[in-house]
Design an enzyme around this catalytic site. Structure first.
Site, mmCIF file in Angstrom:
data_model
loop_
_atom_site.group_PDB
_atom_site.id
_atom_site.type_symbol
_atom_site.label_atom_id
_atom_site.label_comp_id
_atom_site.label_asym_id
_atom_site.label_seq_id
_atom_site.Cartn_x
_atom_site.Cartn_y
_atom_site.Cartn_z
ATOM 1 N N CYS A 96 0.804 -1.220 0.000
ATOM 2 C CA CYS A 96 0.000 0.000 0.000
ATOM 3 C C CYS A 96 0.843 1.279 0.000
ATOM 4 O O CYS A 96 0.308 2.359 -0.210
ATOM 5 C CB CYS A 96 -0.946 -0.003 1.196
ATOM 6 S SG CYS A 96 -2.053 -1.428 1.218
ATOM 7 N N HIS A 238 -2.930 6.783 3.424
ATOM 8 C CA HIS A 238 -3.499 5.483 3.073
ATOM 9 C C HIS A 238 -4.626 5.207 4.065
ATOM 10 O O HIS A 238 -4.579 5.653 5.213
ATOM 11 C CB HIS A 238 -2.431 4.404 3.155
ATOM 12 C CG HIS A 238 -2.971 3.033 2.903
ATOM 13 N ND1 HIS A 238 -3.762 2.747 1.814
ATOM 14 C CD2 HIS A 238 -2.863 1.878 3.619
ATOM 15 C CE1 HIS A 238 -4.110 1.476 1.851
ATOM 16 N NE2 HIS A 238 -3.581 0.924 2.930
ATOM 17 N N ASN A 268 -10.394 -0.400 1.006
ATOM 18 C CA ASN A 268 -8.932 -0.378 0.916
ATOM 19 C C ASN A 268 -8.529 -0.827 -0.483
ATOM 20 O O ASN A 268 -8.650 -2.001 -0.830
ATOM 21 C CB ASN A 268 -8.338 -1.315 1.968
ATOM 22 C CG ASN A 268 -6.821 -1.343 1.928
ATOM 23 O OD1 ASN A 268 -6.179 -0.706 1.090
ATOM 24 N ND2 ASN A 268 -6.217 -2.093 2.842
#
Length: 314
Positions: A96, A238, A268
């Site tokens: 990520c 994030h 996500n």
């Protein structure tokens, strides 16, 4: 796909996911779509927004944890789909945080080019739906599919990207991973039976990591730049669990209104979360020339990174 439908599929109250994460919806790629298809579509939109053609791109850097194949790189698939014949292309496996790692790579490449350098494409893409155990509420509740891209080119001071700071802690690599399919546990009847090709996540460890790393990245970035958190016009974090990340704003010295949280509508989306949230904020008119924008990524590996952007005139 609505979170209430996902909750029902897990045998839970329809509001279970949204209450705990804030996620209302997430996108699921069509059966015929791979990561490269989503990435190429996002890259094409970024090129059109920048007024550029594929021939103007000299580098394609793609962050993903869910590539089309183990090899070749998904970036090479995207190069072919775009027709960017003069572009070098490769993937970054930083989970990520892949978009921030990609920014650093593109900045270094641009700095080494002639004055009339071509531009670089930095892409984040995930097709997590192919790697989820539908019975695992800890992962199925959070992950979605998505892609977003950014075009980087030369900028004149004082505008543009500041230094990019990166970090990693491989001792916690087991906290979030897809354990099978690589050279350590190649595909077999056993790995298929134990769902080794799906995402495994230590929820408690991951939550603790997020709670510690986000405020730390904000502090590091602002202290290095000699500014205060309140001076940031926008903070793009994030957002593996949007509600959790939003709740950390006071710990980071931020007003929640400074955060660009888009995960409520997509879940996500890994390496795509940062460019996607930034694009949403730009379209909403939340950034003006001269504003300080913090990009803060963190994820499996463990990996993390941040950079400050002094937003240029349009």
């Amino acid at each position: 796909m609505r979170s209430e439908d996902v909750s029902r599929s897990l045998g839970l109250d329809p509001s279970w996911i949204e209450r705990r994460t804030g996620i209302r919806h997430r996108h699921v790629a069509a059966p015929e779509q791979a990561a490269s298809d989503l990435a190429a579509a996002a890259a094409g939109r970024a090129l059109r927004a920048a007024g550029l053609e594929a021939a103007d791109i000299g580098l394609i850097v793609l962050g993903t944890s869910t590539p089309d194949e183990l090899g070749p790189s998904t970036a090479c698939r995207v190069q072919a789909l775009l027709g960017a014949r003069d572009a070098a292309a490769f993937d970054i496996a930083a989970a990520c945080a892949g978009f921030v790692y990609g920014l650093q790579t593109a900045v270094g490449w641009l700095a080494a080019q002639p004055v009339a350098a071509p531009h670089a494409l930095v892409i984040g893409v995930e097709v997590y739906s192919r790697f989820l155990d539908p019975a695992d509420r800890g992962t199925t509740a959070l992950f979605g599919d998505g892609a977003a891209a950014a075009v980087l080119g030369p900028s004149a001071p004082p505008y543009g990207l500041g230094p990019v700071t990166l970090g990693a802690d491989g001792s916690q690599a087991g906290d979030v991973l897809i354990p099978a399919g690589g050279s350590r546990r190649p595909a077999s009847a056993d790995t298929l039976a134990d769902r080794g090709h799906t995402i495994h996540m230590n929820g408690r460890a991951t939550r603790d990591f997020i709670a510690g790393i986000f405020p730390r990245l904000v502090a590091e970035a602002t202290e290095a730049a000699g500014v205060k958190p309140a001076d940031l016009a926008l903070v793009v974090p994030h957002q593996p669990n949007p509600r959790l990340v939003a709740s950390l704003a006071p710990d980071a010295g931020l007003d929640p209104a400074q955060l660009a949280i888009s995960g409520y509508d997509v879940g996500n989306i890994g390496a795509a979360s940062l460019p996607y949230a930034l694009d949403r904020a730009l379209r909403a008119g939340r950034v003006a020339p001269g504003d300080l924008v913090l990009i803060a990524g963190f994820g499996a590996g463990l990996t993390w990174g941040h950079t400050l952007i002094t937003w240029p005139p349009s």
